[in-house]
Structure formats: structure tokens, C-alpha cells
Design a protein around this motif. Structure first.
Motif, mmCIF file in Angstrom:
data_model
loop_
_atom_site.group_PDB
_atom_site.id
_atom_site.type_symbol
_atom_site.label_atom_id
_atom_site.label_comp_id
_atom_site.label_asym_id
_atom_site.label_seq_id
_atom_site.Cartn_x
_atom_site.Cartn_y
_atom_site.Cartn_z
ATOM 1 N N LEU A 159 -56.199 94.449 -84.100
ATOM 2 C CA LEU A 159 -57.463 93.779 -84.411
ATOM 3 C C LEU A 159 -58.639 94.745 -84.317
ATOM 4 O O LEU A 159 -58.617 95.705 -83.540
ATOM 5 N N VAL A 160 -59.663 94.445 -85.101
ATOM 6 C CA VAL A 160 -60.961 95.104 -84.952
ATOM 7 C C VAL A 160 -61.851 94.116 -84.212
ATOM 8 O O VAL A 160 -62.212 93.070 -84.747
ATOM 9 N N LYS A 161 -62.170 94.441 -82.967
ATOM 10 C CA LYS A 161 -62.882 93.486 -82.113
ATOM 11 C C LYS A 161 -64.365 93.885 -82.024
ATOM 12 O O LYS A 161 -64.726 94.854 -81.360
ATOM 13 N N LEU A 162 -65.185 93.090 -82.715
ATOM 14 C CA LEU A 162 -66.621 93.352 -82.783
ATOM 15 C C LEU A 162 -67.411 92.313 -82.002
ATOM 16 O O LEU A 162 -68.581 92.083 -82.277
ATOM 17 N N ASN A 163 -66.762 91.700 -81.023
ATOM 18 C CA ASN A 163 -67.397 90.600 -80.294
ATOM 19 C C ASN A 163 -68.209 91.043 -79.096
ATOM 20 O O ASN A 163 -69.088 90.311 -78.645
ATOM 21 N N ILE A 164 -67.970 92.231 -78.565
ATOM 22 C CA ILE A 164 -68.625 92.643 -77.318
ATOM 23 C C ILE A 164 -69.267 94.013 -77.499
ATOM 24 O O ILE A 164 -68.667 94.915 -78.085
ATOM 25 N N GLY A 165 -70.485 94.165 -76.988
ATOM 26 C CA GLY A 165 -71.169 95.456 -76.992
ATOM 27 C C GLY A 165 -70.662 96.319 -75.851
ATOM 28 O O GLY A 165 -71.359 96.509 -74.845
ATOM 29 N N ASN A 166 -69.466 96.850 -76.022
ATOM 30 C CA ASN A 166 -68.768 97.579 -74.961
ATOM 31 C C ASN A 166 -68.504 99.010 -75.437
ATOM 32 O O ASN A 166 -67.441 99.293 -75.997
ATOM 33 N N PRO A 167 -69.445 99.941 -75.246
ATOM 34 C CA PRO A 167 -69.309 101.275 -75.838
ATOM 35 C C PRO A 167 -68.007 101.985 -75.481
ATOM 36 O O PRO A 167 -67.408 102.654 -76.326
ATOM 37 N N LEU B 147 -62.810 81.988 -87.007
ATOM 38 C CA LEU B 147 -61.374 81.814 -86.779
ATOM 39 C C LEU B 147 -60.566 82.233 -88.011
ATOM 40 O O LEU B 147 -59.538 82.916 -87.886
ATOM 41 N N GLU B 148 -61.029 81.872 -89.197
ATOM 42 C CA GLU B 148 -60.339 82.277 -90.427
ATOM 43 C C GLU B 148 -60.329 83.794 -90.573
ATOM 44 O O GLU B 148 -59.316 84.394 -90.957
ATOM 45 N N LEU B 149 -61.456 84.412 -90.265
ATOM 46 C CA LEU B 149 -61.552 85.873 -90.360
ATOM 47 C C LEU B 149 -60.573 86.535 -89.393
ATOM 48 O O LEU B 149 -59.914 87.530 -89.730
ATOM 49 N N LEU B 150 -60.451 85.978 -88.205
ATOM 50 C CA LEU B 150 -59.526 86.511 -87.221
ATOM 51 C C LEU B 150 -58.082 86.342 -87.676
ATOM 52 O O LEU B 150 -57.274 87.286 -87.616
ATOM 53 N N GLU B 151 -57.751 85.165 -88.158
ATOM 54 C CA GLU B 151 -56.367 84.871 -88.521
ATOM 55 C C GLU B 151 -55.924 85.615 -89.786
ATOM 56 O O GLU B 151 -54.765 86.039 -89.877
ATOM 57 N N THR B 152 -56.839 85.784 -90.738
ATOM 58 C CA THR B 152 -56.427 86.336 -92.035
ATOM 59 C C THR B 152 -56.799 87.793 -92.225
ATOM 60 O O THR B 152 -56.177 88.480 -93.043
ATOM 61 N N GLU B 153 -57.807 88.285 -91.509
ATOM 62 C CA GLU B 153 -58.284 89.649 -91.738
ATOM 63 C C GLU B 153 -58.292 90.505 -90.466
ATOM 64 O O GLU B 153 -58.738 91.656 -90.500
ATOM 65 N N ASP B 154 -57.833 89.947 -89.330
ATOM 66 C CA ASP B 154 -57.711 90.710 -88.082
ATOM 67 C C ASP B 154 -59.045 91.248 -87.584
ATOM 68 O O ASP B 154 -59.120 92.341 -87.011
ATOM 69 N N VAL B 155 -60.115 90.478 -87.774
ATOM 70 C CA VAL B 155 -61.450 90.877 -87.330
ATOM 71 C C VAL B 155 -62.002 89.799 -86.402
ATOM 72 O O VAL B 155 -61.989 88.608 -86.752
ATOM 73 N N LEU B 156 -62.490 90.212 -85.240
ATOM 74 C CA LEU B 156 -63.066 89.288 -84.258
ATOM 75 C C LEU B 156 -64.575 89.473 -84.217
ATOM 76 O O LEU B 156 -65.073 90.557 -83.906
ATOM 77 N N ILE B 157 -65.309 88.419 -84.555
ATOM 78 C CA ILE B 157 -66.762 88.405 -84.490
ATOM 79 C C ILE B 157 -67.192 87.243 -83.598
ATOM 80 O O ILE B 157 -66.358 86.503 -83.081
ATOM 81 N N VAL B 158 -68.506 87.070 -83.436
ATOM 82 C CA VAL B 158 -69.026 85.966 -82.630
ATOM 83 C C VAL B 158 -69.831 85.037 -83.534
ATOM 84 O O VAL B 158 -70.743 85.486 -84.233
ATOM 85 N N PRO B 159 -69.512 83.741 -83.564
ATOM 86 C CA PRO B 159 -70.309 82.797 -84.361
ATOM 87 C C PRO B 159 -71.761 82.778 -83.898
ATOM 88 O O PRO B 159 -72.058 82.835 -82.695
ATOM 89 N N GLY B 160 -72.678 82.680 -84.847
ATOM 90 C CA GLY B 160 -74.102 82.710 -84.502
ATOM 91 C C GLY B 160 -74.540 81.574 -83.611
ATOM 92 O O GLY B 160 -75.431 81.739 -82.776
ATOM 93 N N LEU C 256 -72.470 97.380 -83.519
ATOM 94 C CA LEU C 256 -72.633 98.621 -84.274
ATOM 95 C C LEU C 256 -71.845 99.762 -83.649
ATOM 96 O O LEU C 256 -72.125 100.930 -83.928
ATOM 97 N N LEU C 257 -70.841 99.451 -82.852
ATOM 98 C CA LEU C 257 -70.134 100.480 -82.096
ATOM 99 C C LEU C 257 -68.997 101.174 -82.843
ATOM 100 O O LEU C 257 -68.660 102.308 -82.503
ATOM 101 N N PRO C 258 -68.370 100.574 -83.861
ATOM 102 C CA PRO C 258 -67.327 101.320 -84.574
ATOM 103 C C PRO C 258 -67.924 102.477 -85.364
ATOM 104 O O PRO C 258 -69.144 102.554 -85.572
ATOM 105 N N GLU C 259 -67.067 103.388 -85.828
ATOM 106 C CA GLU C 259 -67.510 104.402 -86.773
ATOM 107 C C GLU C 259 -67.946 103.711 -88.063
ATOM 108 O O GLU C 259 -67.464 102.634 -88.413
ATOM 109 N N ALA C 260 -68.855 104.358 -88.799
ATOM 110 C CA ALA C 260 -69.400 103.763 -90.017
ATOM 111 C C ALA C 260 -68.320 103.356 -91.025
ATOM 112 O O ALA C 260 -68.370 102.240 -91.560
ATOM 113 N N PRO C 261 -67.316 104.213 -91.328
ATOM 114 C CA PRO C 261 -66.288 103.781 -92.290
ATOM 115 C C PRO C 261 -65.531 102.540 -91.833
ATOM 116 O O PRO C 261 -65.172 101.680 -92.656
ATOM 117 N N ALA C 262 -65.284 102.431 -90.536
ATOM 118 C CA ALA C 262 -64.576 101.258 -90.019
ATOM 119 C C ALA C 262 -65.399 99.992 -90.221
ATOM 120 O O ALA C 262 -64.862 98.934 -90.573
#
Length: 420
Positions: free
Chosen positions: A35-43, A353-366, A381-387
Motif C-alpha cells: 500500500l501507499v499510505k498517505l494518511n499520516i504526516g510521519n516523515p 475505501l474504494e481507493l484503498l480496495e482497488t488502487e492500494d492507496v490510503l488517504i483520509v476523508p475530508g 506531501l512526504l512521498p517522492e514526487a514521482p510516487a
């Protein structure tokens, strides 16, 4: 036996950043999904490290870290924090008015516990960092939200703030630079909010944990120098600017007229004493962090990693037919809005939830950030730009499917046509 009852007010608390979606992500990882986990600002989870001079400051003093220290923190750490604030213009900055805690999170809870009686109100931004709402509720207060709308650059309206003040209002919370939106508050706006606090006898509570993370020509304006004698608590720490989240080192600096803030000081000191003291090893890094060269600037300047990832977010949202973004001026996040056909009947939690299940990306609902709208989400904004560009492409795929389901066939983008 009957189930153990828990506190009723916990049902009012939301923290989706580490909530249901994060639990589902862990289940998927146990199944072998990456997964690409973009839910936490954890450098540290993205390869960032705390500067070496901070690491050495702890390692070189590790033999001194076994005993408890003073409940407000190591004297040399508090002196360094006071000196840092004095350089910024904080009035009456002194070590006596500094409280060191296990991260800013603990100090937010401690200060609200010191301040609130049942039913007291705290004015919070919407969107807010949800810990502020949770800590207000769990200390028997009532969150009252002032809107920070996308069409206003996520900046609040001081007139709206003042209209919300009641006889039960005790404090105004400012999160600047803002999490989740990245908004950076200009001096004139802060001066107007300080004037409101002065007129109504309110405490300013200023979450400034991202004070050094700014992009382009944006400059940070601390509130305490503007507040003068108005009571103000300024929160900062090592977790974001200095990339040391796991060290759990935060601080709060109390400023304002001594006669006005004296009782609050004693209440916070008492509560600090009850938890004995904050993590000692991390406190030895504070002086090094606040007196060394600015290590964050290279990351936020053009060509720096955070700058380039922010640029990737801005450009990807601009190229998308489904997303609008107020470009973040600071902090570690973007807060895009879903627009157009993709936004019809949109539910941010279902989308996440759909994004997580189908595209392996974890975000936080607004809506997790206490906004009434359901068409926003937060990414770090913590991943590398291409990611991050790849993540936005996956997001666009899901939104395109939603737009098509809403009855519109989305035209191919120019890049898709040329590829064909």
C-alpha cells in the motif's frame, strides 16, 4: 458478565487518520498487498531522518536520561525554547513559562484540561486537526467551528469568528500553517483575531508545529508577538520541522500579562506534575534543534524534496478534470476537492475505501477534519514526487469511473490521446 462500559463521550470523538480505514489497510497488508499510505504526516515512514546533530545530542547525553526531570522539562531545554521565542518577539519569554510534553498532542490535552469547565466552548477551525476537537470533547468542552472555506483560500473570516463568541467561550484555536489545508495566515488576519481575543477576554491557542515548513515566498507570522498582553499558548515541537515524530517532544509557551495567565500557569504545572515528566532523552535534542542551521529549508526550496512533491500535487490536480486544489502554502498536506460529475452523490469515506480496495492507496476523508462538505480528502506531501504523481493517477482512475457512472463519458486527456 456484562460488557465493560466505556465513556459515553468517546462516541463523539473521531480520528479517522488512524481509524477504520487504517485498520482495513493493515488487514490488506497481512494479505500481501503493498500500500501507499498517505494518511499520516510521519516523515520517518518515508525515509526522512532527524538531523544528525540532534541524534548526537541525545546519544552523547544518554547516561543522563535515567532520572525523572522537572515536570515542565529539562532546564536547558526550556531555556533554549524561551530564547527561541524571545528572538521571535514573544513577550516575557522565559523558561518558567515553558512546558515540555510528550509531543504537542499531550500538551493540547493538558492545557484544555487546565482551562475548561463542563460546557465551556472552544472556537475551532473547520477543517481542524481532529485532535483539537477530541481533546475539547474529552475535557467536557464544546467545539464551536468557524469555517475556513476553499473559496477563501481556507482562511477564516474574523467577523464570523467574533459572531460565534458566547458567554461560555474560553479560547480561540489557530492552526498555522494549517493541517489539513496548508493555509498560511497573514499578519493582518492574525491581528484581527488577536483583537477579538482581547475584546472578549479569550485565550489564544496557537498550534504552530509546522512553523518552518513553508513554500514559495510564504513567511510564517507567530501570534504571540502580536498578542502582547493577551493570554496566548504557542505550541511547537520536533516532530515535523525536525522530522523526529517518534521522539515525542513538544512544547507550549505561555505568554501574556502575568496577572491574567497566573492561574492557568499553576493549573498546567499541577497537571504536568501529575504525569511526572515528559520523555527525557528527546529533550536533549531541543537546544541543538533551535540553535543549529535551518535543516528544513533545503527540503522546501525549489528542487527540494517537499517542494517537488508539492509541485507534483499542484500539477496533477490542475491536469485532472475531477480535482480542484488550493495550493498549500505550508505544512505537509494537500486538501483537494472532488468536483464535476465525479462529485455527484460523492461520499468521501466510501471513496477512500474504494481507493484503498482497488488502487492500494490510503488517504483520509475530508469530513474527518470536521467539515460539513463530503467532497474533500487529505494526502501527505512526504512521498517522492514521482510516487505522488502515480497516486494521483490512481485517484483519477477511480474518479473517472465515478464520473462515468454518473452518466458522463469523460473525454480523454491530451496525454492519453497522444499515447493512442
Amino acid at each position: 458478565m456484562s460488557p465493560v462500559k466505556t465513556r459515553q463521550r468517546l462516541s463523539e470523538v473521531r480520528y479517522e487518520i488512524r481509524g477504520e480505514l487504517a485498520r482495513r489497510a493493515r488487514e490488506l497488508e497481512t494479505q500481501g498487498r503493498t500500500l501507499v499510505k498517505l494518511n499520516i504526516g510521519n516523515p520517518g515512514a518515508f525515509g526522512f531522518r532527524a538531523p544528525e546533530n540532534l541524534q548526537h545530542a541525545i546519544a552523547d547525553r544518554i547516561a543522563r536520561t535515567d532520572p525523572y526531570t522537572h515536570q515542565q522539562g529539562l532546564p536547558e531545554a526550556r531555556e533554549a525554547i524561551a530564547a527561541f521565542h524571545a528572538r521571535r518577539g514573544t513577550p516575557n519569554a522565559s523558561a518558567e513559562r515553558v512546558f515540555v510534553g510528550n509531543g504537542v498532542s499531550e500538551l493540547i490535552d493538558l492545557s484544555l484540561r487546565a482551562l475548561l469547565d463542563p460546557g465551556d466552548e472552544v472556537l475551532l477551525p473547520s477543517p481542524d486537526y481532529p485532535l483539537w476537537s477530541a481533546a475539547t470533547i474529552l475535557n467536557d468542552g464544546r467545539p464551536v467551528y468557524y469555517r475556513c472555506r476553499a473559496e477563501d483560500g481556507f482562511l477564516p473570516d474574523p467577523e464570523e469568528i467574533e459572531a460565534l463568541v458566547s458567554s461560555r467561550t474560553r479560547a480561540i484555536v489557530l492552526i498555522n500553517p494549517n493541517n489539513p489545508t496548508g493555509a498560511n495566515y497573514p499578519r493582518e488576519l492574525l491581528e484581527r483575531i488577536v483583537a477579538i481575543a482581547a475584546r472578549h477576554g479569550l485565550l489564544l491557542m496557537c498550534d504552530e508545529i509546522y512553523d518552518g515548513i513553508l513554500y514559495d515566498d510564504n513567511a510564517f507570522q507567530p501570534v504571540a508577538p502580536l498578542a502582547g498582553d493577551v493570554p496566548c499558548l504557542s505550541f511547537g515541537g520536533l516532530s515535523k520541522v525536525h522530522r523526529a515524530c517518534g521522539w515525542r517532544v513538544g512544547w507550549a509557551v505561555l505568554s501574556g500579562d502575568n496577572a491574567v495567565v497566573g492561574d492557568l500557569y499553576h493549573a498546567m504545572d499541577l497537571l504536568g506534575a501529575l504525569r511526572l515528566c515528559a520523555n527525557v532523552p528527546g529533550q536533549f535534542a531541543i537546544e541543538a534543534a533551535l540553535t543549529a542551521d535551518d535543516s528544513i529549508r533545503a527540503l522546501t526550496a525549489p528542487g527540494g524534496r517537499l517542494y517537488e512533491t508539492r509541485k507534483a500535487l499542484v500539477e496533477s490536480c490542475a491536469a485532472s478534470e475531477h480535482l480542484e486544489l488550493v495550493a498549500p502554502a505550508g505544512a505537509l498536506y494537500g486538501f483537494p476537492a472532488v468536483v464535476g460529475d465525479a462529485a455527484k452523490g460523492f461520499d468521501d469515506h466510501a471513496f477512500a475505501l474504494e481507493l484503498l480496495e482497488t488502487e492500494d492507496v490510503l488517504i483520509v476523508p475530508g469530513s474527518s477534519f470536521n467539515v460539513p462538505d463530503r467532497n474533500f480528502f487529505r494526502v501527505t506531501l512526504l512521498p517522492e514526487a514521482p510516487a505522488l504523481r502515480e497516486v494521483l493517477a490512481r485517484i483519477d482512475r477511480v474518479l473517472s469511473r465515478r464520473a462515468e457512472a454518473a452518466g458522463k463519458v469523460v473525454p480523454m486527456k491530451r496525454a492519453d490521446k497522444s499515447a493512442a
